[in-house]
Design a protein around this motif. Structure first.
Motif, PDB file in Angstrom:
ATOM      1  N   VAL A 176     -21.421 -48.766 -55.168  1.00 65.02           N
ATOM      2  CA  VAL A 176     -20.187 -48.106 -55.605  1.00 65.02           C
ATOM      3  C   VAL A 176     -20.089 -48.155 -57.127  1.00 65.02           C
ATOM      4  O   VAL A 176     -19.746 -47.161 -57.786  1.00 65.02           O
ATOM      5  N   MET A 177     -20.428 -49.292 -57.702  1.00 60.07           N
ATOM      6  CA  MET A 177     -20.436 -49.415 -59.171  1.00 60.07           C
ATOM      7  C   MET A 177     -21.470 -48.472 -59.775  1.00 60.07           C
ATOM      8  O   MET A 177     -21.228 -47.826 -60.799  1.00 60.07           O
ATOM      9  N   CYS A 178     -22.630 -48.410 -59.138  1.00 54.62           N
ATOM     10  CA  CYS A 178     -23.717 -47.555 -59.621  1.00 54.62           C
ATOM     11  C   CYS A 178     -23.261 -46.100 -59.659  1.00 54.62           C
ATOM     12  O   CYS A 178     -23.420 -45.404 -60.673  1.00 54.62           O
ATOM     13  N   ASN A 179     -22.673 -45.637 -58.572  1.00 54.28           N
ATOM     14  CA  ASN A 179     -22.184 -44.260 -58.521  1.00 54.28           C
ATOM     15  C   ASN A 179     -21.093 -44.032 -59.578  1.00 54.28           C
ATOM     16  O   ASN A 179     -21.023 -42.969 -60.189  1.00 54.28           O
ATOM     17  N   GLY A 180     -20.273 -45.054 -59.795  1.00 56.10           N
ATOM     18  CA  GLY A 180     -19.199 -44.943 -60.787  1.00 56.10           C
ATOM     19  C   GLY A 180     -19.750 -44.787 -62.198  1.00 56.10           C
ATOM     20  O   GLY A 180     -19.313 -43.921 -62.956  1.00 56.10           O
ATOM     21  N   ARG A 221     -17.144 -59.094 -58.585  1.00 57.12           N
ATOM     22  CA  ARG A 221     -18.304 -59.975 -58.476  1.00 57.12           C
ATOM     23  C   ARG A 221     -19.629 -59.276 -58.825  1.00 57.12           C
ATOM     24  O   ARG A 221     -20.648 -59.934 -59.016  1.00 57.12           O
ATOM     25  N   VAL A 222     -19.606 -57.943 -58.871  1.00 58.38           N
ATOM     26  CA  VAL A 222     -20.855 -57.202 -59.113  1.00 58.38           C
ATOM     27  C   VAL A 222     -21.353 -57.426 -60.545  1.00 58.38           C
ATOM     28  O   VAL A 222     -20.570 -57.382 -61.494  1.00 58.38           O
ATOM     29  N   VAL A 225     -26.335 -53.867 -59.704  1.00 52.86           N
ATOM     30  CA  VAL A 225     -26.279 -52.402 -59.804  1.00 52.86           C
ATOM     31  C   VAL A 225     -27.701 -51.839 -59.871  1.00 52.86           C
ATOM     32  O   VAL A 225     -28.041 -50.859 -59.200  1.00 52.86           O
ATOM     33  N   VAL A 226     -28.545 -52.480 -60.672  1.00 49.41           N
ATOM     34  CA  VAL A 226     -29.931 -52.024 -60.816  1.00 49.41           C
ATOM     35  C   VAL A 226     -30.646 -52.116 -59.463  1.00 49.41           C
ATOM     36  O   VAL A 226     -31.375 -51.194 -59.070  1.00 49.41           O
ATOM     37  N   ARG A 227     -30.374 -53.194 -58.734  1.00 47.61           N
ATOM     38  CA  ARG A 227     -31.016 -53.362 -57.420  1.00 47.61           C
ATOM     39  C   ARG A 227     -30.592 -52.213 -56.479  1.00 47.61           C
ATOM     40  O   ARG A 227     -31.418 -51.624 -55.798  1.00 47.61           O
ATOM     41  N   ALA A 228     -29.308 -51.913 -56.480  1.00 50.91           N
ATOM     42  CA  ALA A 228     -28.825 -50.820 -55.627  1.00 50.91           C
ATOM     43  C   ALA A 228     -29.400 -49.483 -56.099  1.00 50.91           C
ATOM     44  O   ALA A 228     -29.816 -48.651 -55.295  1.00 50.91           O
ATOM     45  N   ALA A 229     -29.451 -49.287 -57.430  1.00 44.04           N
ATOM     46  CA  ALA A 229     -29.958 -48.028 -57.999  1.00 44.04           C
ATOM     47  C   ALA A 229     -31.425 -47.834 -57.637  1.00 44.04           C
ATOM     48  O   ALA A 229     -31.869 -46.706 -57.395  1.00 44.04           O
ATOM     49  N   ASP A 230     -32.136 -48.923 -57.595  1.00 44.19           N
ATOM     50  CA  ASP A 230     -33.563 -48.861 -57.331  1.00 44.19           C
ATOM     51  C   ASP A 230     -33.885 -48.347 -55.933  1.00 44.19           C
ATOM     52  O   ASP A 230     -34.963 -47.817 -55.686  1.00 44.19           O
TER      53      ASP A 230
END
Lengths: 423, 433
Positions: free
Chosen positions: A278-282, A398-399, A404-409
C-alpha cells in the motif's frame, strides 16, 4: 475495537449494527456474495435490475418510487460490485433520521418493509419473474455493458484488466457477458434467484442513530425467512509469475491516447507485505506528490493525469495516464523508470513521509461517511483481515523503506494496453 | 484590520449553525462546526469563473478583455509558489488539496484530519501569494491541453457544451470552462497577474471552513493572516456580458463520437432572468420541483418512456439559474434521439392543464429529505454555502423557501420555462466505428 456489533440471524445472515448519532441518515445495506464466474456473472448482475422494478405489494416501479418519495425521499439503490474474484449484489436503503422530520416515527419500519418486499417478494408470472420486466431490464443491462466505452478513462482500465486476466475469473466484467443475456428467460432467472437468495452468504449492515436491541429484533422479524446451507466462496487467484509482458493496442476515434499498464503485485491482503505494498503504491502513484504525477505531469508536461491504483483483492496494480499518441514511447519510459526506482529503493524521505501521512489521513476520513464505514468493514470480511482504524494506522506506521522495496520487488509488469486514435 | 461584523445563521430543521464574520477589507468567513467528524474541510473561493472574460474595476484601469480559459488557467498556476508546488506542502501534512473552476467561481480547498492550523495557513497563503513566471506558464499549457483533450473525448461533456452553444447566441456560458487548446496559448503571466489583482481581492472572495472546530479560533487565524497583507480597498468589479437575445442560436446540434448509444439533451432557455438573492433561490427551487413533477421517476412521462425503451434510469434533469442566465436540461442515453426529442416536447404540452397537488407535495417532501441527507457531507456543505453566498443567499433558506412555494408558483414557472420557441437540442450519435 470495532464499533460494529455482530450477530448471526437464525437463517445464517450476518448482521452488523453500528449505532452513531453522527449522521443525518440511517443506512441499511445488504450484500449477497457470489463467486465471479463467466457463465454466472450476467445472470447475477441482472437480478437487482429486475427486483428493483417492483414487488408484490408495490408491483410497478411507479408505485415503489411514490412510496419511497413519501418517506422523505428514502432511496433504495442497488449495485453490482466486483471484489477480487467475487461478485457482490448490494441493496441499500437510506432514510432520513426521523429526528429531523416531525411525526415520522415509522420511517424505518416502512422503509424496511419495502426493502424486504423487493428482496423476497418479487412480481412473479407463472414460474418466472414478470417477463416484461426481465426483457426490458435485459436491454438496459446490455446497453450498460456496451456503454462502458463511453467513458474512455474507465474503459481503458477495464480493458487492460480484461486482457491481463483473460484466462482468469477476474477477467469477467462486473456485469457479465453480453451473450449470456440473449437467451436468458424469466423462469430460468427466477429459479436461479430463489437458489441464490437461499444459499448465498449474506451480510446486512445497519448504521445510524439506532438502538441496537430494537434494531436486532426488528431485523430478526424482517429477515425471518428460512434459508438453506450456504455455498462456499472460492479464494481469488493472486500469485502469478509473468514470463513476458504483453502489448495490446486498440484503435478508436479518440483525441487522447490512454496508456494503461497492468502489474501483478504477488501480494495478498492477508500477507505481511500488504501494508508495504500500500505504501509502495502510494509513493508511486496514488497522490499528487507521488512519482508518477510529479514526473509524467509536473516535470515532463505529458499528461493531465498519471496515477496508480491497487485492486487489492486481486493483487494487481494499474497505472493509467492520458497522453498524446505521439508521446507513447516517452511516457512509457518515464512510467517504467518510476516503477524501477521503487524496486531499487530510490525513495526520498519526503516521498515516504508524505505518503505515510496521506494514507493515514485517508483512513481517518473514512469514519466520516456511512458508506465508507460499511465498505471498510465489508473489505475486512472479504479479505479475512478485519482491522480497526487504529490497527490500520499502526501497521502503516510500522512500514520501513526496506519493506516497501521488498513489496516493490515482487511487482511484475503483465500487460501494456494502449488505446489510441485511428490514423 | 478588524472584524466588521459577526453573526450566526442557524436552522431548526437541519439543527445546524454557521458562524459568519466579515473581515476588513470585505472578506466573508464562515465556520460551520461539525462535531465528531475527523475531517476538516476548508475552501477559499473567488467570484471569478469562465464567463468573466470582460471586466473593469470602478475608478481604475480600462476595460480588460482576456482569452477564454483564464480563470481555470489561473487556478492551475496558483498552486505553484515561489518555493515549489503547494500540493507537496499539503502532502507533507497528510492533507489533500484541490481546486475547481466553473462558470462563476474558482474554489481552492483542502481536507485534513491533522494539523488543521498549518494547512489552513497554507491555503490562506498560497491563494494570496501568486507567483507566475513565463517558464511555468508555458509548461502548464501542455498539461491543460491534455485536460481539454480528455474532455473532448467525454460524450457527456460534449453533449452539454454543444447544447449551451445552441441555447446562447453570445453569452460566454456557451464556451468550455477551460477554453480551447488555441485560446490558452494566448495566455501569459501578465494577463494572469491582471486577473489576479482584480478578482482575488478579499472583497470578491469568501472562506468556508467546516469540521470539528472552534469558530473564534478559526476567525482569529484569518484575521492574523490578513493583517500583514496591507490590502487597499478595491472599487466594484464590473463584469461586462454581451447583450444576449431571448431567442436561441440554433434549434439542434449533432455530433458523432465513439459511443455505444446516442445521447440527447433537450434544453430550455430561461427568459425570466435578472434576479439575485431569495428570488433567484426560490426560482431555482420552483424549477427543480417542476422538473421532478414532470420528469421524475414517479412521473407518467418517465414511466412511459422507460417502458417504451427510449430512456434508461440514468435519464435526468437539471436547472441552473444565475443572475444573467438560466436553463433547464433533460436527457440521457437513448436508442432513438429524434423520437425521444419529440416525445419529450409533446409530454410537456400535456401538463398545460395543470398539476396534481399530491405530486407537488410529495416532491417537496422528497427534496427536503434529500437536502437533509446532503448534510452528511462536509464537501456539500462548504461548496453549496459558498455557491449560494455568492448569489446573496443563505443555503439554510432552502427549507423556508421550499415551504413557501405554492402550486401557483409551479404553474407560473411552467409557463415561463417551457416555451417551445426557446429550446435547443443536442445529440451525440455513434460514429459506427
Amino acid at each position: 475495537m470495532s464499533d460494529f456489533k455482530n450477530y448471526t440471524l437464525p437463517n445464517g445472515i450476518n448482521l452488523h449494527i453500528y449505532p452513531t448519532e453522527k449522521f443525518k441518515t440511517i443506512v441499511y445495506s445488504i450484500f449477497l456474495h457470489q463467486n465471479l464466474k463467466k457463465e454466472l456473472a450476467a445472470k447475477t448482475a441482472l437480478l437487482p435490475y429486475v427486483l428493483e422494478r417492483g414487488s408484490k405489494n408495490w408491483p410497478t416501479t411507479r408505485e415503489l418510487v411514490i412510496t419511497l418519495e413519501n418517506l422523505y425521499g428514502a432511496d433504495i439503490i442497488t449495485e453490482v460490485l466486483k471484489r477480487g474474484e467475487r461478485q457482490i449484489v448490494q441493496f441499500i436503503l437510506e432514510i432520513v433520521n426521523p429526528v429531523y422530520v416531525q411525526g415520522n416515527g415509522s420511517l424505518e419500519k416502512k422503509g424496511l418493509e419495502v426493502l424486504k418486499d423487493i428482496l423476497t417478494n418479487p412480481v412473479v408470472e407463472g414460474d418466472g419473474f414478470k417477463e416484461s420486466y426481465v426483457n426490458r431490464e435485459k436491454e438496459i443491462l446490455v446497453n450498460q455493458v456496451k456503454g462502458l466505452i463511453n467513458d474512455k478513462v474507465t474503459y481503458a482500465m477495464e480493458r487492460c484488466i480484461q486482457e491481463m486476466c483473460r484466462e482468469e475469473d477476474y477477467g469477467v466484467y462486473r456485469l457479465g457477458r453480453l451473450e449470456d443475456l440473449e437467451h436468458m428467460d424469466s423462469s430460468e432467472l427466477y429459479s436461479y434467484y430463489q437458489k441464490f437468495l437461499n444459499t448465498a452468504p449474506m451480510d446486512i449492515f445497519v448504521l445510524g442513530n439506532v438502538d441496537t436491541e430494537q434494531t436486532l429484533s426488528l431485523m430478526e422479524e424482517t429477515f425471518n425467512f428460512s434459508r438453506g446451507d450456504m455455498f462456499p466462496l472460492e479464494p481469488t487467484l493472486v500469485y502469478k509469475d509473468v514470463e513476458e509482458p504483453r502489448y495490446v493496442e486498440e484503435r478508436l476515434e479518440v483525441n487522447q491516447g490512454k496508456l494503461t499498464l497492468g502489474y501483478r503485485t504477488n501480494t495478498l491482503v492477508k500477507d505481511e507485505d500488504y501494508y508495504p505494498l500500500v505504501m509502495c503504491n502510494g509513493i508511486l502513484g496514488a497522490f499528487p506528490h507521488s512519482k508518477l504525477f510529479q514526473n509524467v505531469r509536473e516535470k515532463a508536461s505529458l499528461a493531465y493525469y498519471a496515477s496508480s491504483r491497487l485492486e487489492k483483492d486481486k493483487g494487481i496494480m494499474l497505472i493509467a495516464s492520458g497522453i498524446e499518441t505521439g508521446n507513447y514511447e516517452k511516457a512509457l519510459e518515464i512510467i517504467q523508470q518510476q516503477v524501477e526506482s521503487m524496486k531499487s529503493g530510490e525513495i526520498s524521505e519526503e516521498e515516504f513521509e508524505s505518503t505515510r501521512v496521506g494514507l493515514i489521513n485517508s483512513v481517518k476520513v473514512m469514519d466520516d461517511s456511512p458508506y465508507q464505514i460499511i465498505s471498510r468493514y465489508l473489505s475486512g470480511i472479504i479479505s479475512d483481515r478485519q482491522e480497526t482504524q487504529e490497527e490500520i494506522i499502526e501497521q502503516i506506521n510500522r512500514v520501513r523503506v526496506e519493506d516497501v522495496v521488498r513489496a516493490a520487488d515482487k511487482i511484475q509488469l503483465d500487460t501494456i494496453y494502449f488505446l489510441r486514435n485511428k490514423d | 484590520m478588524a472584524v466588521i461584523c459577526e453573526r450566526f445563521l442557524e436552522n431548526e430543521t437541519i439543527k445546524e449553525k454557521v458562524y459568519v464574520a466579515t473581515l476588513d477589507p470585505g472578506l466573508e468567513v464562515f465556520v460551520f462546526p461539525k462535531k465528531g467528524y475527523n475531517k476538516k474541510y476548508a475552501s477559499f473561493a473567488t467570484q471569478f469563473g469562465s464567463i468573466d472574460n470582460t471586466f473593469y474595476v470602478e475608478g481604475k484601469e480600462d476595460l480588460l478583455e482576456v482569452p477564454d480559459g483564464v480563470a481555470h488557467f489561473l487556478e492551475h498556476k496558483l498552486f505553484e509558489g515561489e518555493n515549489g508546488n503547494v500540493f507537496d506542502e499539503f502532502a507533507r501534512l497528510g492533507a489533500s488539496a484541490n481546486a475547481y473552476t466553473n462558470f462563476t467561481m474558482t474554489n481552492y480547498l483542502f481536507s485534513s484530519t491533522d494539523h488543521f492550523e498549518k494547512c489552513f495557513d497554507l491555503l490562506l497563503n498560497f491563494v494570496q501569494e501568486p507567483y507566475f513566471t513565463a517558464e511555468s506558464v508555458e509548461k502548464e499549457k501542455g498539461i491543460i491541453a491534455q485536460e481539454i483533450r480528455m474532455y473532448e473525448d467525454n460524450p457527456g461533456w460534449r453533449l452539454f457544451f454543444n447544447l449551451l452553444s445552441c441555447l446562447y447566441e453570445v453569452h460566454p456560458v456557451r464556451k468550455d470552462i477551460a477554453g480551447t487548446v488555441e485560446s490558452i496559448m494566448e495566455i501569459d503571466e501578465e494577463v494572469l497577474y491582471k486577473c489576479y489583482r482584480t478578482f482575488y481581492h478579499p472583497s470578491n472572495m469568501a472562506l468556508f471552513v467546516v469540521g470539528d472546530l472552534e469558530p473564534e479560533k478559526v476567525i482569529h487565524q484569518v484575521l492574523d493572516n490578513l493583517e500583514k497583507r496591507n490590502y487597499q480597498p478595491l472599487g466594484d468589479i464590473k463584469r461586462i456580458y454581451p447583450e444576449e437575445p431571448q431567442n436561441v442560436r440554433e434549434k439542434c446540434i449533432r455530433e458523432k463520437m465513439e459511443v455505444s448509444q446516442p445521447l440527447l439533451n433537450l434544453g430550455f432557455k430561461d427568459r425570466k432572468v435578472g434576479f439575485t438573492g431569495r428570488e433567484l433561490f426560490k426560482k431555482e427551487l420552483a424549477s427543480e420541483l417542476l422538473l421532478e413533477i414532470l420528469f421524475g421517476k414517479a412521473s407518467e412521462t418517465y414511466t412511459g418512456l422507460y417502458e417504451e425503451g427510449l430512456i434508461n434510469d440514468r435519464f435526468g434533469t437539471s436547472f441552473v439559474g444565475e443572475k444573467d442566465y438560466g436553463y433547464s436540461i433533460m436527457g440521457g442515453e437513448t436508442p432513438d434521439p429524434d423520437k425521444l426529442y419529440q416525445a419529450l416536447l409533446s409530454s410537456i404540452k400535456k401538463y398545460a392543464q395543470g398539476f396534481r397537488e399530491e405530486d407537488f407535495e410529495r416532491q417537496r417532501r422528497k427534496m427536503l429529505g434529500e437536502f437533509l441527507r446532503n448534510f452528511n457531507s462536509l464537501e456539500f456543505i462548504a461548496n453549496n454555502f459558498l455557491y449560494y453566498h455568492f448569489r446573496n443567499n443563505n443555503l439554510f433558506d432552502f427549507v423556508n423557501l421550499l415551504e413557501e412555494i405554492t402550486l401557483e408558483d409551479i404553474h407560473a414557472r411552467f409557463g415561463e420555462l417551457f416555451d417551445e420557441n426557446y429550446h435547443s437540442c443536442s445529440i451525440i450519435s455513434s460514429n459506427g466505428g
